[in-house]
Motif scaffolding. Sequence first.
Motif, mmCIF file in Angstrom:
data_model
loop_
_atom_site.group_PDB
_atom_site.id
_atom_site.type_symbol
_atom_site.label_atom_id
_atom_site.label_comp_id
_atom_site.label_asym_id
_atom_site.label_seq_id
_atom_site.Cartn_x
_atom_site.Cartn_y
_atom_site.Cartn_z
ATOM 1 N N ILE A 55 0.833 -1.297 -0.010
ATOM 2 C CA ILE A 55 -0.046 0.060 0.162
ATOM 3 C C ILE A 55 0.946 1.182 -0.073
ATOM 4 O O ILE A 55 0.446 2.056 -0.831
ATOM 5 C CB ILE A 55 -1.006 0.095 1.170
ATOM 6 N N SER A 56 1.847 1.282 0.817
ATOM 7 C CA SER A 56 2.836 2.501 0.887
ATOM 8 C C SER A 56 3.346 2.667 -0.625
ATOM 9 O O SER A 56 3.759 3.786 -0.833
ATOM 10 C CB SER A 56 3.977 2.169 1.968
ATOM 11 N N ARG A 57 3.792 1.570 -1.232
ATOM 12 C CA ARG A 57 4.299 1.806 -2.471
ATOM 13 C C ARG A 57 3.263 2.295 -3.651
ATOM 14 O O ARG A 57 3.911 3.157 -4.369
ATOM 15 C CB ARG A 57 4.993 0.326 -3.164
ATOM 16 N N PHE A 58 2.112 1.963 -3.413
ATOM 17 C CA PHE A 58 0.953 2.464 -4.379
ATOM 18 C C PHE A 58 0.939 3.985 -4.099
ATOM 19 O O PHE A 58 0.810 4.573 -5.073
ATOM 20 C CB PHE A 58 -0.253 1.801 -3.984
ATOM 21 N N VAL A 59 1.190 4.427 -2.917
ATOM 22 C CA VAL A 59 0.839 5.751 -2.455
ATOM 23 C C VAL A 59 2.031 6.491 -2.979
ATOM 24 O O VAL A 59 1.970 7.640 -3.565
ATOM 25 C CB VAL A 59 0.622 6.027 -1.140
ATOM 26 N N ALA A 60 3.175 5.788 -2.768
ATOM 27 C CA ALA A 60 4.388 6.775 -3.252
ATOM 28 C C ALA A 60 4.635 6.829 -4.766
ATOM 29 O O ALA A 60 4.752 7.797 -5.300
ATOM 30 C CB ALA A 60 5.763 5.905 -2.678
ATOM 31 N N ALA A 61 4.047 5.477 -5.321
ATOM 32 C CA ALA A 61 4.154 5.930 -6.754
ATOM 33 C C ALA A 61 3.010 6.809 -7.470
ATOM 34 O O ALA A 61 3.121 7.736 -8.345
ATOM 35 C CB ALA A 61 3.860 4.325 -7.385
ATOM 36 N N ALA A 62 1.874 6.972 -6.684
ATOM 37 C CA ALA A 62 1.096 7.722 -7.037
ATOM 38 C C ALA A 62 1.324 9.334 -7.070
ATOM 39 O O ALA A 62 1.205 10.003 -7.875
ATOM 40 C CB ALA A 62 -0.475 7.491 -6.169
ATOM 41 N N LEU A 63 1.801 9.416 -5.748
ATOM 42 C CA LEU A 63 2.674 10.754 -5.468
ATOM 43 C C LEU A 63 3.769 11.103 -6.611
ATOM 44 O O LEU A 63 3.665 12.208 -7.130
ATOM 45 C CB LEU A 63 3.091 10.884 -4.201
ATOM 46 N N ARG A 64 4.591 10.404 -6.915
ATOM 47 C CA ARG A 64 5.475 10.468 -7.817
ATOM 48 C C ARG A 64 5.013 10.837 -9.108
ATOM 49 O O ARG A 64 5.411 11.697 -9.998
ATOM 50 C CB ARG A 64 6.394 9.557 -8.072
ATOM 51 N N GLY A 65 3.833 10.085 -9.578
ATOM 52 C CA GLY A 65 2.955 10.142 -10.973
ATOM 53 C C GLY A 65 2.362 11.591 -10.900
ATOM 54 O O GLY A 65 1.969 12.427 -11.944
ATOM 55 N N LEU A 66 1.977 12.168 -9.662
ATOM 56 C CA LEU A 66 1.082 13.405 -9.652
ATOM 57 C C LEU A 66 2.202 14.809 -9.476
ATOM 58 O O LEU A 66 1.931 15.754 -9.803
ATOM 59 C CB LEU A 66 0.203 13.505 -8.594
ATOM 60 N N GLY A 67 3.153 14.359 -9.064
ATOM 61 C CA GLY A 67 4.273 15.415 -8.884
ATOM 62 C C GLY A 67 4.859 15.873 -10.339
ATOM 63 O O GLY A 67 4.922 16.784 -10.860
#
Length: 122
Positions: free
Chosen positions: A110-122
Amino acid sequence: MLVLLSIDPDSSIPPYEQICTQIIELVRQEDLPAGCKLPTVRQLAAELGIAPNTVARSYRELEAAEVIETRGRLGSFVAASGDPTRSRAQTEAVRYVTELRGWGFTDEEISRFVAAALRGLG
Protein backbone atom coordinates in the motif's frame (compact mmCIF):
# COMPACT_ATOMS: atom_id res chain seq x y z
CA MET A 1 -9.61 42.30 11.84
CA LEU A 2 -8.59 42.80 8.24
CA VAL A 3 -8.74 39.74 6.03
CA LEU A 4 -6.60 39.96 2.93
CA LEU A 5 -8.82 38.52 0.26
CA SER A 6 -9.21 39.54 -3.34
CA ILE A 7 -11.71 38.88 -6.09
CA ASP A 8 -10.63 38.40 -9.68
CA PRO A 9 -13.53 39.79 -11.73
CA ASP A 10 -12.14 38.15 -14.89
CA SER A 11 -12.07 34.68 -13.36
CA SER A 12 -14.51 32.01 -14.47
CA ILE A 13 -14.81 31.06 -10.79
CA PRO A 14 -17.76 32.82 -9.12
CA PRO A 15 -16.78 35.40 -6.48
CA TYR A 16 -18.40 33.44 -3.63
CA GLU A 17 -16.24 30.41 -4.51
CA GLN A 18 -13.13 32.60 -4.66
CA ILE A 19 -13.89 33.81 -1.13
CA CYS A 20 -14.48 30.26 0.13
CA THR A 21 -11.26 28.97 -1.42
CA GLN A 22 -9.19 31.82 -0.02
CA ILE A 23 -10.61 31.53 3.50
CA ILE A 24 -10.07 27.76 3.52
CA GLU A 25 -6.46 28.30 2.45
CA LEU A 26 -5.94 30.92 5.18
CA VAL A 27 -7.35 28.48 7.75
CA ARG A 28 -5.17 25.67 6.41
CA GLN A 29 -2.06 27.86 6.67
CA GLU A 30 -3.18 28.94 10.16
CA ASP A 31 -3.22 32.59 9.12
CA LEU A 32 -6.82 32.41 10.37
CA PRO A 33 -6.58 30.24 13.50
CA ALA A 34 -9.50 28.53 15.21
CA GLY A 35 -11.65 31.07 17.03
CA CYS A 36 -10.53 34.00 14.87
CA LYS A 37 -13.36 36.47 14.23
CA LEU A 38 -14.14 37.16 10.57
CA PRO A 39 -15.27 40.52 9.23
CA THR A 40 -19.00 41.09 9.06
CA VAL A 41 -20.71 40.34 5.77
CA ARG A 42 -21.13 44.05 5.06
CA GLN A 43 -17.57 44.87 6.07
CA LEU A 44 -16.03 42.21 3.81
CA ALA A 45 -18.37 43.09 0.94
CA ALA A 46 -17.32 46.73 1.17
CA GLU A 47 -13.64 45.76 1.34
CA LEU A 48 -13.95 43.57 -1.76
CA GLY A 49 -16.34 45.84 -3.65
CA ILE A 50 -18.98 43.13 -4.07
CA ALA A 51 -22.58 42.60 -3.03
CA PRO A 52 -23.22 41.59 0.60
CA ASN A 53 -25.29 38.63 -0.64
CA THR A 54 -22.16 37.21 -2.29
CA VAL A 55 -20.24 37.28 1.00
CA ALA A 56 -23.28 35.91 2.85
CA ARG A 57 -23.39 32.96 0.43
CA SER A 58 -19.68 32.32 1.01
CA TYR A 59 -20.18 32.34 4.76
CA ARG A 60 -23.13 29.93 4.46
CA GLU A 61 -21.04 27.56 2.32
CA LEU A 62 -18.13 27.75 4.76
CA GLU A 63 -20.44 27.13 7.70
CA ALA A 64 -21.97 24.11 5.96
CA ALA A 65 -18.43 22.79 5.41
CA GLU A 66 -17.70 23.40 9.13
CA VAL A 67 -14.85 25.80 8.35
CA ILE A 68 -16.56 28.67 10.17
CA GLU A 69 -19.32 29.00 12.72
CA THR A 70 -21.79 31.81 13.20
CA ARG A 71 -22.54 32.85 16.75
CA GLY A 72 -25.63 34.94 16.22
CA ARG A 73 -25.08 38.65 16.77
CA LEU A 74 -21.49 38.02 17.86
CA GLY A 75 -20.50 37.29 14.26
CA SER A 76 -18.68 34.58 12.34
CA PHE A 77 -15.57 32.82 13.57
CA VAL A 78 -13.17 30.18 12.31
CA ALA A 79 -14.57 26.92 13.68
CA ALA A 80 -13.01 25.54 16.82
CA SER A 81 -12.33 22.31 14.95
CA GLY A 82 -9.87 24.19 12.76
CA ASP A 83 -9.29 22.81 9.29
CA PRO A 84 -11.96 20.19 8.52
CA THR A 85 -10.19 19.23 5.30
CA ARG A 86 -7.39 17.60 7.32
CA SER A 87 -9.91 15.52 9.22
CA ARG A 88 -11.56 14.45 5.98
CA ALA A 89 -8.18 13.59 4.43
CA GLN A 90 -7.35 11.41 7.43
CA THR A 91 -10.72 9.67 7.21
CA GLU A 92 -10.24 9.01 3.49
CA ALA A 93 -6.70 7.70 4.06
CA VAL A 94 -7.97 5.25 6.68
CA ARG A 95 -10.80 4.17 4.36
CA TYR A 96 -8.32 3.59 1.51
CA VAL A 97 -5.91 1.55 3.63
CA THR A 98 -8.75 -0.49 5.11
CA GLU A 99 -10.13 -1.26 1.65
CA LEU A 100 -6.75 -2.31 0.25
CA ARG A 101 -6.01 -4.46 3.30
CA GLY A 102 -9.38 -6.12 2.68
CA TRP A 103 -8.18 -6.96 -0.82
CA GLY A 104 -5.14 -8.69 0.70
CA PHE A 105 -2.44 -6.06 0.11
CA THR A 106 0.27 -5.61 2.75
CA ASP A 107 1.05 -2.24 4.32
CA GLU A 108 4.34 -2.22 2.41
CA GLU A 109 2.50 -2.70 -0.89
CA ILE A 110 0.00 0.00 0.00
CA SER A 111 2.86 2.38 0.83
CA ARG A 112 4.42 1.68 -2.56
CA PHE A 113 1.09 2.40 -4.29
CA VAL A 114 0.84 5.74 -2.51
CA ALA A 115 4.46 6.64 -3.22
CA ALA A 116 4.03 5.78 -6.91
CA ALA A 117 0.85 7.84 -7.09
CA LEU A 118 2.59 10.83 -5.52
CA ARG A 119 5.48 10.53 -7.98
CA GLY A 120 3.02 10.32 -10.85
CA LEU A 121 1.19 13.44 -9.71
CA GLY A 122 4.36 15.39 -8.96
